[in-house]
Design an enzyme around this catalytic site. Structure first.
Site, PDB file in Angstrom:
ATOM      1  N   LYS A  97      41.299  58.780  50.839  1.00 38.24           N
ATOM      2  CA  LYS A  97      40.009  58.648  50.849  1.00 38.24           C
ATOM      3  C   LYS A  97      39.561  57.589  51.618  1.00 38.24           C
ATOM      4  O   LYS A  97      39.861  56.414  51.227  1.00 38.24           O
ATOM      5  CB  LYS A  97      39.132  58.569  49.746  1.00 38.24           C
ATOM      6  CG  LYS A  97      37.935  58.906  49.765  1.00 38.24           C
ATOM      7  CD  LYS A  97      37.192  57.662  50.037  1.00 38.24           C
ATOM      8  CE  LYS A  97      35.678  57.755  49.818  1.00 38.24           C
ATOM      9  NZ  LYS A  97      34.882  56.433  50.283  1.00 38.24           N
ATOM     10  N   GLY A 101      40.193  47.444  45.188  1.00 44.28           N
ATOM     11  CA  GLY A 101      39.014  47.082  45.137  1.00 44.28           C
ATOM     12  C   GLY A 101      38.174  46.405  43.881  1.00 44.28           C
ATOM     13  O   GLY A 101      39.134  45.559  43.497  1.00 44.28           O
ATOM     14  N   SER A 102      37.048  46.673  43.762  1.00 40.32           N
ATOM     15  CA  SER A 102      36.149  45.804  42.587  1.00 40.32           C
ATOM     16  C   SER A 102      36.634  46.320  41.336  1.00 40.32           C
ATOM     17  O   SER A 102      37.221  47.634  41.012  1.00 40.32           O
ATOM     18  CB  SER A 102      34.905  46.131  42.743  1.00 40.32           C
ATOM     19  OG  SER A 102      34.431  47.319  42.746  1.00 40.32           O
ATOM     20  N   GLY A 159      34.567  49.444  40.559  1.00 30.69           N
ATOM     21  CA  GLY A 159      34.991  50.510  41.146  1.00 30.69           C
ATOM     22  C   GLY A 159      36.311  51.310  40.448  1.00 30.69           C
ATOM     23  O   GLY A 159      36.478  52.181  40.359  1.00 30.69           O
ATOM     24  N   GLY A 160      37.188  50.140  40.261  1.00 32.44           N
ATOM     25  CA  GLY A 160      38.359  50.720  39.566  1.00 32.44           C
ATOM     26  C   GLY A 160      38.257  51.388  38.296  1.00 32.44           C
ATOM     27  O   GLY A 160      39.025  52.049  37.835  1.00 32.44           O
ATOM     28  N   GLU A 167      44.064  47.859  41.558  1.00 39.75           N
ATOM     29  CA  GLU A 167      43.977  46.405  41.411  1.00 39.75           C
ATOM     30  C   GLU A 167      42.677  46.017  41.735  1.00 39.75           C
ATOM     31  O   GLU A 167      41.988  46.673  42.863  1.00 39.75           O
ATOM     32  CB  GLU A 167      45.019  46.219  42.818  1.00 39.75           C
ATOM     33  CG  GLU A 167      45.183  44.805  43.192  1.00 39.75           C
ATOM     34  CD  GLU A 167      44.445  43.916  43.912  1.00 39.75           C
ATOM     35  OE1 GLU A 167      43.174  43.503  43.883  1.00 39.75           O
ATOM     36  OE2 GLU A 167      44.633  44.240  45.136  1.00 39.75           O
ATOM     37  N   CYS A 191      42.016  39.382  47.836  1.00 41.62           N
ATOM     38  CA  CYS A 191      41.934  39.462  46.461  1.00 41.62           C
ATOM     39  C   CYS A 191      42.606  38.271  45.570  1.00 41.62           C
ATOM     40  O   CYS A 191      42.591  38.021  44.391  1.00 41.62           O
ATOM     41  CB  CYS A 191      42.560  40.759  46.070  1.00 41.62           C
ATOM     42  SG  CYS A 191      44.137  41.204  46.764  1.00 41.62           S
ATOM     43  N   GLU A 243      34.744  37.259  39.210  1.00 39.34           N
ATOM     44  CA  GLU A 243      35.025  37.042  40.364  1.00 39.34           C
ATOM     45  C   GLU A 243      33.682  37.087  41.282  1.00 39.34           C
ATOM     46  O   GLU A 243      32.920  38.109  41.119  1.00 39.34           O
ATOM     47  CB  GLU A 243      35.957  38.107  40.881  1.00 39.34           C
ATOM     48  CG  GLU A 243      36.172  38.112  42.384  1.00 39.34           C
ATOM     49  CD  GLU A 243      37.105  39.187  42.904  1.00 39.34           C
ATOM     50  OE1 GLU A 243      37.889  38.809  43.932  1.00 39.34           O
ATOM     51  OE2 GLU A 243      36.838  40.330  42.407  1.00 39.34           O
TER      52      GLU A 243
END
Length: 527
Positions: free
Chosen positions: A187, A244-245, A248-249, A268, A305, A394
């Protein structure tokens, strides 16, 4: 229709998608200019077709030898290198990253593809294990047991915003899944669709060149989250990889857990990557440490990251000196364009919220212009940091929080209170070794990678690397998204009991025709 015929449409195996979904375009973050062509979001039919193709290709890929998979990975690397000029043009346009970064990331991307090629060609990664039968054993005979790692099936990979090549379409997740023998559906991240499309075309060219089934790889575009959610829900998908964030994860983790057949999500996510400055090093090299940390926080406009979002410094005059030097360097830094306007806005909001927390002193907090970021630096004490979990979150971008500690004991207390991290760094000299040893013991429970006298921004792609950590750094602390151990995410162990030798996979046959290292009756051997 050839995959090369229609720009802006998803790549469904060897074909292109069709008009139907929402349209979007890339944006130059440095200028705000809309870029051509228009991209078409994948619809339900295209998503299902891509997954069905991948499922149909699974058995073929699983049967392919390590040598064949290695040839595919090397062919992808070659096709990507042939597109160097395209990437050096597209990456800066879509991300505001410099041309040199595009070239460096391309080298990392092709390098990790070849690293996985070497791994699967040698073959021992499947961890073949053989326990021979013992029919005379009492009270019961011992059966013949043999096991190895086999590919898990179709894998969905979500491209990352901050590494348009190395963690995107042809990045480490795709490389490790293909190496394991899993078809991949990517994606694409909507922030760099043209870069993603060019990488996807390179992969499809390599797939065709090596004679692999078309369902080995597909690339789907989407302006939002609908295609990603549909892919995770699809019953034929067997695993998900995401960079990603945390939000989102976590959304993907929750979605995968609600399926009739839950699947693993290897995400991650967020990390503040603490740096602990120990007393002797602080006194011996204050200026060098200030330079080192400033450069690391600002590298890539803080969009790594592994960017250091937390700097732990002893109280006292030497700590004051380091803080002041950091403040001066942050204050003298200029604004730079971030990857997207949305990322820039979230950075500005996160930094502003951090500066408003009780007990937080603002050291550097310039006004943030739209689409750009200027570095921010804040300070608080250990008691406040430990008590306020909001300070432990973060802020993605060039923002860091200094925390002052009374002594070594409080430094260890702070370390133990941290949520899971990708990295934890110690800056220490010889006279710090006793304190460092105790701190390292604590940090191994917190972080996936503990390093000394370096900076965390820079992740070597190698056999020993770990890029992961306890939640929320990643969804599974046992895995890594960088390095050859990443292949293990996309394989599962299968055991064969009392099968005739001729029916066993070659890796488990008695003669060891692949000549790989195996665990035979408890001992590693080439037999």
């Amino acid at each position: 229709m050839s995959a090369n015929d229609l720009k802006g449409f998803s790549l469904i195996g060897a074909s292109r998608g069709s008009i139907g979904g929402a349209v979007f375009h890339g944006v130059n973050p440095a200028t705000g200019e809309s870029l051509q062509p228009i991209y078409h979001s994948a619809g339900a039919q295209e998503i299902d077709e891509a997954v069905q193709l991948a499922a149909a290709a699974s058995a073929d890929l699983a049967r392919r030898s390590g040598t064949e998979r290695a040839a595919l990975l090397r062919a992808i690397a070659e096709e990507l290198e042939n597109a160097r000029a395209d990437f050096e043009r597209l990456v800066p346009l879509e991300t505001a990253l410099p041309t040199a970064r595009a070239g460096g990331e391309l080298g990392r991307t092709t390098g990790q593809l070849r690293l996985f090629a070497d791994l699967v060609e040698e073959g021992s990664w499947i961890d073949a294990r053989i326990d021979h039968a013992d029919p005379q054993r009492q009270p019961l005979p011992k059966p013949d047991l043999r096991s190895l790692l086999r590919p898990i099936g179709p894998v969905v990979v979500f491209g990352a915003s901050n590494f348009p090549l190395a963690f995107s379409v042809a990045g480490g997740d795709t490389a490790s899944a293909l190496a394991a023998g899993c078809p991949v559906i990517v994606k694409a991240h909507p922030a760099h669709p043209a870069t993603s499309e060019r990488a996807g075309l390179a992969i499809t060219a390599a797939v065709a060149r090596c004679g692999f089934p078309a369902g080995t790889f597909s690339l789907l575009f989407d302006a939002g989250h609908e295609a990603g959610a549909a892919l995770v829900r699809h019953p034929l998908v067997r695993a998900v990889a995401f960079t990603g964030s945390t939000a989102g994860g976590r959304a993907l983790m929750d979605l995968a857990a609600t399926r009739a057949q839950p699947i693993p999500v290897f995400a991650e996510m967020g990390s503040i990557n603490p740096v602990f400055v120990l007393p002797a090093a602080l006194v011996a090299r204050t200026d060098a440490i200030a330079n080192q940390l400033h450069a690391s926080v600002l590298q890539g406009v803080g969009q790594f990251c592994t960017s250091p979002g937390l700097i732990v410094i002893p109280a006292g005059p030497a700590g004051d000196d380091l803080r002041d030097r950091l403040r001066d360097r942050f204050a003298a830094s200029t604004a730079a364009a971030m990857l997207t306007a949305g990322i820039a806005q979230r950075h500005a909001e996160g930094a502003a919220q951090l500066g408003r927390r009780d007990g937080v002193m603002v050291l550097v907090a310039p006004a943030q212009a739209a689409g750009t970021a200027q570095p921010n630096l804040f300070e608080t004490d250990a008691e406040r940091f430990i008590a306020d979990v909001m300070l432990q979150e973060e802020v993605f971008g060039p923002t860091s929080l200094i925390v002052r500690v009374r002594d070594d004991a409080q430094m260890r207390e702070l370390a133990a209170a941290l949520p899971g991290q990708l990295t934890a760094t110690l800056l220490a000299d010889t006279d710090d070794e006793i304190a460092a040893a105790a701190l390292i013991e604590t940090l191994t429970n917190v972080a996936g990678r503990v390093l000394m006298n370096g900076v965390p921004t820079g992740v070597e792609v190698s056999a020993a690397m770990v890029h992961g950590g306890p939640y929320p750094a990643s969804s599974d602390a046992r895995s890594t998204s960088v390095g050859t151990a990443a292949i293990e995410r996309f394989a599962r162990r299968v055991c064969y009991q009392n099968l005739p030798d001729a029916l066993l996979p070659a890796a488990l046959q008695e003669a060891n025709p692949l000549r790989i290292l195996r665990l035979v009756d408890g001992a590693r051997a080439l037999r």
